[in-house]
Design a protein around this motif. Sequence first.
Motif, PDB file in Angstrom:
ATOM      1  N   GLU A   1     -30.432  16.069 -28.581  1.00 43.80           N
ATOM      2  CA  GLU A   1     -29.999  16.780 -27.376  1.00 43.80           C
ATOM      3  C   GLU A   1     -28.497  17.035 -27.421  1.00 43.80           C
ATOM      4  O   GLU A   1     -28.025  18.103 -27.018  1.00 43.80           O
TER       5      GLU A   1
ATOM      6  N   ALA B   1     -27.379  21.519 -18.361  1.00 43.96           N
ATOM      7  CA  ALA B   1     -26.684  21.617 -19.644  1.00 43.96           C
ATOM      8  C   ALA B   1     -27.206  22.783 -20.483  1.00 43.96           C
ATOM      9  O   ALA B   1     -26.614  23.141 -21.492  1.00 43.96           O
ATOM     10  N   GLY B   2     -28.307  23.357 -20.082  1.00 46.68           N
ATOM     11  CA  GLY B   2     -28.828  24.509 -20.819  1.00 46.68           C
ATOM     12  C   GLY B   2     -29.615  24.144 -22.058  1.00 46.68           C
ATOM     13  O   GLY B   2     -29.829  24.983 -22.924  1.00 46.68           O
ATOM     14  N   ILE B   3     -30.048  22.871 -22.170  1.00 45.04           N
ATOM     15  CA  ILE B   3     -30.846  22.516 -23.347  1.00 45.04           C
ATOM     16  C   ILE B   3     -32.318  22.396 -22.983  1.00 45.04           C
ATOM     17  O   ILE B   3     -33.132  22.095 -23.832  1.00 45.04           O
TER      18      ILE B   3
ATOM     19  N   GLN C   1     -27.923  19.907 -29.554  1.00 41.99           N
ATOM     20  CA  GLN C   1     -28.258  21.157 -28.866  1.00 41.99           C
ATOM     21  C   GLN C   1     -27.158  21.533 -27.886  1.00 41.99           C
ATOM     22  O   GLN C   1     -26.809  22.694 -27.733  1.00 41.99           O
ATOM     23  N   CYS C   2     -26.617  20.504 -27.250  1.00 36.80           N
ATOM     24  CA  CYS C   2     -25.539  20.730 -26.306  1.00 36.80           C
ATOM     25  C   CYS C   2     -24.311  21.283 -26.997  1.00 36.80           C
ATOM     26  O   CYS C   2     -23.540  22.027 -26.435  1.00 36.80           O
ATOM     27  N   LEU C   3     -24.135  20.887 -28.256  1.00 38.57           N
ATOM     28  CA  LEU C   3     -22.995  21.394 -29.033  1.00 38.57           C
ATOM     29  C   LEU C   3     -23.336  22.760 -29.617  1.00 38.57           C
ATOM     30  O   LEU C   3     -22.594  23.282 -30.426  1.00 38.57           O
ATOM     31  N   ARG C   4     -24.469  23.298 -29.203  1.00 34.08           N
ATOM     32  CA  ARG C   4     -24.917  24.656 -29.558  1.00 34.08           C
ATOM     33  C   ARG C   4     -24.961  24.847 -31.065  1.00 34.08           C
ATOM     34  O   ARG C   4     -24.529  25.864 -31.583  1.00 34.08           O
TER      35      ARG C   4
ATOM     36  N   LEU D   1     -25.699  31.491 -22.151  1.00 33.22           N
ATOM     37  CA  LEU D   1     -26.053  30.595 -23.265  1.00 33.22           C
ATOM     38  C   LEU D   1     -26.122  31.330 -24.592  1.00 33.22           C
ATOM     39  O   LEU D   1     -25.988  30.734 -25.655  1.00 33.22           O
TER      40      LEU D   1
ATOM     41  N   GLN E   1     -20.776  20.367 -21.385  1.00 29.72           N
ATOM     42  CA  GLN E   1     -21.127  19.295 -22.303  1.00 29.72           C
ATOM     43  C   GLN E   1     -21.749  18.130 -21.547  1.00 29.72           C
ATOM     44  O   GLN E   1     -21.671  18.065 -20.325  1.00 29.72           O
ATOM     45  N   MET E   2     -22.335  17.241 -22.332  1.00 34.08           N
ATOM     46  CA  MET E   2     -23.097  16.164 -21.716  1.00 34.08           C
ATOM     47  C   MET E   2     -22.768  14.835 -22.397  1.00 34.08           C
ATOM     48  O   MET E   2     -22.539  14.803 -23.607  1.00 34.08           O
TER      49      MET E   2
ATOM     50  N   ARG F   1     -30.519  18.093 -17.955  1.00 34.01           N
ATOM     51  CA  ARG F   1     -30.790  18.899 -19.145  1.00 34.01           C
ATOM     52  C   ARG F   1     -30.841  20.379 -18.803  1.00 34.01           C
ATOM     53  O   ARG F   1     -30.392  21.215 -19.578  1.00 34.01           O
TER      54      ARG F   1
END
Lengths: 336, 403
Positions: free
Chosen positions: B296, A72-74, B299-302, A93, A103-104, A69
């Motif tokens: 999540e 992934a920057g979240i 969030q990853c897809l911004r 970001l 992406q994850m 996480r």
Amino acid sequence: MNEMIFEAKGLSRSFTVGGSPIREFANHFLRDRQPTVLRAVDNVSLTLREGETLGVVGESGCGKSTLARMIAGILPASSGERCFRGEAYDSFLARKRDALKIQMVFQDPLSSLNPRLRVGEIVGEAAVLHRLVPRSKAKDYVVDILARVGLPADSINRYPHQFSGGQRQRVGIARALAVKPHMLICDEAVAALDVSVQAQIINLLMDIKRDSGLAMIFISHDLGVIRHLCDRVAVMYLGRIVELAETKQLFASPTHPYTRMLLDGMPKISLQRRRFMPIQGEIPSPLHPPLGCHFHPRCQIATEHCSRVRPELRQIAPGHVHACLNIECRSALGEM
Amino acid sequence: MSRAGLKDFIGRFAESRSAVVSLAVSITFVACAIFAPLLAPTDPYDLTQLQLSDALKPTGSKRMLPGEEIRANMWVEGGSASVEPVSPAKTRLAFLTEPCAPNCLSVIVRPEDVRLASLQIRNLPAGVTVEGAKKHPIQPWWTVDTPQGSKVRLISSAPLPASFTFLAIAKSMEQETDFIFRLGTDGFGRDMLSAILYGIRISVFVGLVAAGVAMVFGTGLGLLSAWRGGVTDAIIMRAVDFMLGLPALLVGLAILAVLGNGVSKVVLAIVIVQWSYYARTARSFALSELGKEYVEAAQCLRLSPTRIMLRHVLPNCMPQIIVLFTLNIAAAISLESSLSFLGVGLPLTRPSLGMLIASGYEFIFSHKYWISIYPGVVLLVMIVAMNLLGDRLRDLNNPRLDR
Ligand SMILES: Nc1ncnc2c1ncn2[C@@H]1O[C@H](COP(=O)(O)OP(=O)(O)OP(=O)(O)O)[C@@H](O)[C@H]1O
Ligand code: SF4
Ligand SMILES: [Mg+2]
């Protein structure tokens, strides 16, 4: 050698558990403070090159997902630096479209898909919102992506619960691919699937990697899968990396006692189902990690030194680092 | 929800007969509310239509047209008379005169079908009297009750004077009309059926609007609380705890005591009472949704936090919120009725069900039960139906409770 795509230096993340803000405040005044801080990831440094696949293995609760996480920057890091192509995450970001490059893919194929959205929207939403494709072309775009992951075009009008587990994971992969990532983090992406379906998804990921040259971080319990997919492997124990080496080297000549235990637990003959067995000894609670080397209560060659000094990662061969106080080089292994 | 999912949902809903009945009843009530102006036989808000003579009539009585009255000065000159109405009231009655036998003059009220309660002749010259009339003990007034054929005869033993004047006053009888008060009338002579239909309209309107506004407001705060956490969360949730700790009726009373009555103020009071339920529910379900991996992924897809909360999290919390909404409509209706019953709710001229019950309360001990009982039964049925409906929806939403 390829350019560096991602780099982490001294990345850490702690959680406050069970502590209310009041409790935390009170801790400033109390003698016997409750340890309410959990160091899920502790001073982790790693690098990833363009097109490379890095595997991360470790027992449950060792902080793999937390690390994923943060990469992934979240999830914000408690301390440490993260860079994407040399740029620090703060500024990286902030530019949403660039941030899409990471992406994850998640572990649970069902809960990682919003049950109220059709697959068409799940996959296409971000691409349209970030103007990667015009809204009018979104449908064709999504159908293309779905075809890449092996899903029929009529999937776009269906809901996640109408798919099988493997198909759902394909949807999850399509969602990541739809925003044209350069780096993909797979957090136990196949752990929840049947063995036969696992193989399909792994093949799919390998095809994607070959076609698009994605850099990948592949997190798994499954050493067999890691060996199959990854160029380099990092072994984690209680929030720390204990060994990191090229796959071949790691599997051929593991040096850290923990890695050796993992590999010993791995069935040698069968290619299927090479999950590691539970190793002897309790996994210590990450809330109260042992002092010194986290592994020393379970280590067969631990000395008194190990319970006091924290081992740092040291290079023992080119591209091969580990964190052990007693094993200086590979030749020392014979003594064990 | 997909079509198959919807079908399945309807199927499971229909398994409970009481749920189906209560759904039907609820729909009927909403239809009553919407079509009240078409269904109601009279307009209970039109105060000019009310007449005190209709007040407190029991079920099945007919509306009475009140008697009319006409007064006219008459000049008789050489056998012909001229009529000058004193009070040109709106009436269909009219006088005319007709000579009869010698020394006799008939005073007739037209039209012929009218039935007179009395006809009075005043101020006749000396010697002239009215046939079959009772004379006032002091005044020169002659009165005939229910005159035959709506006429009286002025007679005199001598020939009638060549010219004289007198005043004639005719009163017609009350007349029954075809209009039946199916459920009786209240203390103002309002048709209870119409009043109940309009009362349902007001109650349902207030319930829907108040519960709806509370839902939007409370859900918004709950989502905010779940998303922001920390201090925001703590402040909002303490406010929720505070509101939940106070009795709803007391809060409503206090608010309306300050604000005064009226539909918008009742709605405001109910919103203030109810938002906290939505905030708490929305927060807890949003928190459990926020823990899922699809958040999540978003969030990853911004995606922006607003979009994640409204487009991804909210729809997944919506079933629970809708269940709460159904239950809260019933609660809002009963709160509004209680407030109106206590006299701080809606104005008397536009009665809700609670107001009607209250207005019949003073008559209930004189056996005029219908004013309170009928709206009470309607209110009861409505609230029970909506509660059953809400319960069923809640059970369907919670697989553990289902079956
Ligand atoms: N949000 C959180 N709050 C508190 N503690 C957390 C939180 N997230 C993770 N942890 C703790 O951090 C530790 C590492 O969790 P993490 O999910 O990263 O482990 P993992 O290696 O992914 O395990 P698994 O293989 O079971 O997925 C665990 O002890 C977990 O309880
Ligand atoms: S540092 Fe000591 S306890 Fe830790 S792995 Fe090495 S030998 Fe074992
Ligand atoms: Mg995990």
